[in-house]
Write a protein that holds these residues in place. Structure first.
Motif, short mmCIF file in Angstrom:
data_model
loop_
_atom_site.label_atom_id
_atom_site.label_comp_id
_atom_site.label_asym_id
_atom_site.label_seq_id
_atom_site.Cartn_x
_atom_site.Cartn_y
_atom_site.Cartn_z
N GLU A 24 46.59 41.77 44.32
CA GLU A 24 45.49 40.84 44.10
C GLU A 24 46.00 39.41 44.16
O GLU A 24 47.17 39.15 43.86
N THR A 25 45.12 38.48 44.49
CA THR A 25 45.49 37.08 44.35
C THR A 25 45.32 36.66 42.90
O THR A 25 44.65 37.35 42.11
N VAL A 26 45.91 35.55 42.55
CA VAL A 26 45.77 35.03 41.19
C VAL A 26 44.29 34.81 40.86
O VAL A 26 43.81 35.17 39.77
N LEU A 27 43.55 34.25 41.81
CA LEU A 27 42.12 34.00 41.58
C LEU A 27 41.37 35.31 41.39
O LEU A 27 40.53 35.43 40.47
N GLN A 28 41.64 36.32 42.21
CA GLN A 28 40.97 37.60 42.07
C GLN A 28 41.26 38.24 40.71
O GLN A 28 40.39 38.84 40.10
N PHE A 29 42.51 38.10 40.25
CA PHE A 29 42.90 38.68 38.96
C PHE A 29 42.02 38.15 37.84
O PHE A 29 41.47 38.92 37.03
N TYR A 30 41.85 36.84 37.76
CA TYR A 30 41.07 36.27 36.67
C TYR A 30 39.58 36.52 36.83
O TYR A 30 38.87 36.78 35.84
N LEU A 31 39.08 36.49 38.05
CA LEU A 31 37.65 36.72 38.26
C LEU A 31 37.26 38.15 37.88
O LEU A 31 36.20 38.38 37.31
N ARG A 33 38.75 40.18 35.71
CA ARG A 33 38.94 40.51 34.29
C ARG A 33 38.21 39.57 33.35
O ARG A 33 37.91 39.95 32.22
N TYR A 34 37.95 38.37 33.78
CA TYR A 34 37.33 37.37 32.89
C TYR A 34 36.17 36.70 33.61
O TYR A 34 36.21 35.51 33.95
N PRO A 35 35.08 37.46 33.86
CA PRO A 35 33.95 36.92 34.63
C PRO A 35 33.08 35.94 33.88
O PRO A 35 32.09 35.45 34.42
N HIS A 36 33.46 35.63 32.62
CA HIS A 36 32.67 34.65 31.87
C HIS A 36 32.75 33.26 32.50
O HIS A 36 31.91 32.40 32.22
N SER A 37 33.76 33.01 33.32
CA SER A 37 33.90 31.73 34.01
C SER A 37 33.68 31.94 35.51
O SER A 37 33.98 33.01 36.05
N ARG A 39 33.95 31.28 39.74
CA ARG A 39 35.04 31.18 40.70
C ARG A 39 35.57 29.75 40.75
O ARG A 39 36.79 29.53 40.78
N GLU A 40 34.67 28.79 40.76
CA GLU A 40 35.10 27.38 40.84
C GLU A 40 35.89 26.98 39.61
O GLU A 40 36.91 26.27 39.71
N ALA A 41 35.45 27.45 38.43
CA ALA A 41 36.16 27.08 37.19
C ALA A 41 37.58 27.64 37.20
O ALA A 41 38.54 26.94 36.86
N TRP A 42 37.73 28.93 37.58
CA TRP A 42 39.07 29.51 37.61
C TRP A 42 39.95 28.84 38.67
O TRP A 42 41.13 28.60 38.45
N ARG A 43 39.37 28.53 39.83
CA ARG A 43 40.14 27.85 40.87
C ARG A 43 40.66 26.50 40.36
O ARG A 43 41.83 26.14 40.57
N ASN A 44 39.79 25.77 39.68
CA ASN A 44 40.20 24.45 39.17
C ASN A 44 41.32 24.58 38.14
O ASN A 44 42.24 23.75 38.11
N ARG A 45 41.26 25.61 37.30
CA ARG A 45 42.31 25.80 36.29
C ARG A 45 43.65 26.12 36.95
O ARG A 45 44.70 25.63 36.51
N ALA A 195 27.18 43.13 33.27
CA ALA A 195 27.67 42.02 34.06
C ALA A 195 28.26 40.86 33.25
O ALA A 195 29.33 40.35 33.59
N PRO A 196 27.62 40.42 32.15
CA PRO A 196 28.17 39.24 31.46
C PRO A 196 29.57 39.44 30.88
O PRO A 196 30.32 38.48 30.73
N THR A 197 29.93 40.69 30.54
CA THR A 197 31.22 40.95 29.91
C THR A 197 31.99 42.08 30.61
O THR A 197 32.93 42.62 30.05
N ARG A 198 31.59 42.43 31.82
CA ARG A 198 32.16 43.54 32.61
C ARG A 198 31.74 44.90 32.09
O ARG A 198 31.42 45.78 32.85
N TYR A 199 31.77 45.09 30.76
CA TYR A 199 31.32 46.36 30.20
C TYR A 199 30.76 46.10 28.80
O TYR A 199 30.97 45.04 28.20
#
Length: 324
Positions: A24-31, A33-37, A39-45, A195-199
């Motif tokens: 996985e890419t770093v961005l895919q990893f966070y998206l 597992r942590y969908p509360h943020s 794609r743009e927010a994780w990319r910026n971080r 969807a809001p918390t994955r499960y």
């Protein structure tokens, strides 16, 4: 009383890359597992350096290898207001028990870091490693929380909780007044996609066995609601909220679980409810256990809030002294 905590010191979240995340890419990893943020927010971080791979700057497109370490340094933030006062119910060398107010999380998570029961208790008991909670209550639930102050207490009581040797009695205010005087709910509880918390934990046929035993304490026909005494036989996540909803009697003002023990479906434009949302009326009233050092039987009682008292209790009610 709710208090506004000043901006905290931030927090570093750490992940060790497992085989299922390799490639996985770093961005895919966070998206994933942590969908509360977004794609743009994780990319910026990641681009700004808040995310590091093996203690080095990384990019959103970097591919991950098993065994690598990702860290995300969350910058300081102002936490939501919460009630922060609690009452001491019991104390000795090995254990303490406190009365948690509704609205105060037990452990850090989401937007809460310093505004937690754990942080408040460790302010009073600053020794290292400090008291550790032996069980959790939902953010919106009030009542008894037991802490271990020694390794003996942590080990023995953790095993007692796992093996159902600790008896937990709750109070709940539920919809409806047409249930039997006594009833039990045995609906399995497990994870479902959300969807809001994955499960989300909910009533599901392929879940784990769960049992809740209930007795009606007071029926309030003019409000079509009832006060219920709950014996929590098993300890699944959100079990009381799920089981009473599954029985057709969801907790009054529970924003998440509806009749059937499944999550509410938000109307168009509304935010989907989350497990940590508050408003329901649930109280951990009694805790029965064996003292880990002395073998003595301990029975702790935490007076319920007025809305969860019987008429007789209301006539002679008392409230534990709060620690501000």
């Amino acid at each position: 009383m709710c208090e506004n905590t000043p901006t905290n010191q931030g927090w570093t979240y750490r992940n060790r890359i497992q085989q299922d995340a390799a490639g996985e890419t770093v961005l895919q990893f966070y998206l994933r597992r942590y969908p509360h943020s977004s794609r743009e927010a994780w990319r910026n971080r990641i681009v700004s350096g808040d995310v590091r791979l093996d203690d080095r700057p990384t990019t959103p497109e970097t591919r991950l290898l098993a065994g690598q370490r990702l860290t995300y340094r969350r910058r300081p933030w102002r936490e939501p207001d919460t009630p922060r006062s609690y009452a001491l119910l019991y104390e000795d060398e090995h254990i303490i028990a406190v009365a948690k107010p509704a609205g105060l999380p037990v452990l850090p998570g989401g937007q809460h870091l310093r505004n937690t029961l754990l942080a408040r208790v460790r302010e009073r008991y600053p020794e290292t490693p400090g008291p550790a909670p032996l069980h959790r209550l939902g953010r919106g639930t009030s009542g008894v929380v037991l802490f271990a102050c020694t390794e003996l207490a942590r080990r023995v009581l953790s095993e007692d909780f796992r093996n159902r040797r600790v008896r937990k009695i709750y109070r709940a205010l539920v919809a409806g007044a047409d249930m039997p005087d006594r009833f039990a709910v045995d609906v399995p509880i497990g994870r479902i996609p959300y969807a809001p918390t994955r499960y989300l934990y909910a009533a599901t046929s392929d879940g784990k066995p769960a049992r809740t035993e209930c007795r009606v304490l007071n029926r309030i026909p003019d409000g079509n609601r009832s006060l219920i005494r709950v014996n929590l036989v098993t300890g699944r996540a959100h079990q009381i909220r799920i089981h009473l909803a599954a029985a057709g009697h969801p907790l009054i003002d529970d924003p998440l679980y509806r009749a059937g023990g499944r999550p509410a479906v938000p109307t168009a434009g509304d935010r989907a409810p989350l497990p940590g949302d508050v408003g329901y009326h649930l109280h951990a009233h009694e805790l029965h256990f064996t003292h880990p050092a002395t073998g003595r039987k301990i029975h702790l009682t935490c007076p319920p809030p007025p809305i969860l008292r019987t008429p007789a209790e209301e006539a002679g009610s008392s409230t534990p002294r709060a620690i501000p």
